[in-house]
Design a protein around this motif. Sequence first.
Motif, PDB file in Angstrom:
ATOM      1  N   ALA A  46      16.657 -21.454  12.873  1.00 39.70           N
ATOM      2  CA  ALA A  46      15.519 -22.315  13.208  1.00 39.70           C
ATOM      3  C   ALA A  46      15.345 -23.405  12.162  1.00 39.70           C
ATOM      4  N   ALA A  47      15.524 -23.065  10.900  1.00 42.08           N
ATOM      5  CA  ALA A  47      15.391 -24.063   9.836  1.00 42.08           C
ATOM      6  C   ALA A  47      16.447 -25.152   9.968  1.00 42.08           C
ATOM      7  N   VAL A  48      17.662 -24.754  10.301  1.00 45.36           N
ATOM      8  CA  VAL A  48      18.720 -25.747  10.506  1.00 45.36           C
ATOM      9  C   VAL A  48      18.369 -26.636  11.696  1.00 45.36           C
ATOM     10  N   GLY A  49      17.906 -26.025  12.768  1.00 46.08           N
ATOM     11  CA  GLY A  49      17.541 -26.790  13.959  1.00 46.08           C
ATOM     12  C   GLY A  49      16.380 -27.735  13.703  1.00 46.08           C
ATOM     13  N   CYS A  50      15.399 -27.285  12.944  1.00 47.82           N
ATOM     14  CA  CYS A  50      14.226 -28.132  12.666  1.00 47.82           C
ATOM     15  C   CYS A  50      14.567 -29.302  11.761  1.00 47.82           C
ATOM     16  N   SER A  51      15.589 -29.144  10.933  1.00 46.09           N
ATOM     17  CA  SER A  51      15.934 -30.229  10.017  1.00 46.09           C
ATOM     18  C   SER A  51      17.023 -31.139  10.581  1.00 46.09           C
ATOM     19  N   THR A  52      17.443 -30.901  11.818  1.00 43.92           N
ATOM     20  CA  THR A  52      18.478 -31.720  12.429  1.00 43.92           C
ATOM     21  C   THR A  52      17.869 -32.992  13.006  1.00 43.92           C
ATOM     22  N   SER A  53      18.458 -34.106  12.659  1.00 48.49           N
ATOM     23  CA  SER A  53      17.984 -35.393  13.153  1.00 48.49           C
ATOM     24  C   SER A  53      18.917 -35.878  14.261  1.00 48.49           C
ATOM     25  N   LEU A  54      18.346 -36.171  15.415  1.00 46.91           N
ATOM     26  CA  LEU A  54      19.172 -36.666  16.523  1.00 46.91           C
ATOM     27  C   LEU A  54      19.809 -38.014  16.184  1.00 46.91           C
TER      28      LEU A  54
END
Length: 108
Positions: free
Chosen positions: A72-80
């Motif tokens: 979840a942390a990786v997903g939340c910090s991913t910028s499109l």
Amino acid sequence: GAKRGLGALLKKALPVFVVAFLGMAALRSAGDASLAASGSALGLLDAGQWKRVCSVLGNDVGSRWCLGAAMAAVGCSTSLAVLRGVGPRPFILGAAGSLSVALAAFTA
């Protein structure tokens, strides 16, 4: 001076999760070794208790909660915008690698 710089460098080079992982691996190894040698894990738990502790920590806490929180942390910090910036090549390479592993698993 130098000691403080070394500490900061080590903290940056070894993230907390790496240190925690190594600590848990050492604890598990010590428990298994002491169980085999003396019949009690770490001098505290019998074989059944040790198995339950390892199962809860490894399966419930580790696999479900810690791994889920990390994903979840990786997903939340991913910028499109950043993903668009790298282009399709890394995604095509990742898909090809995944497909080859899947095919190898199915044919084995």
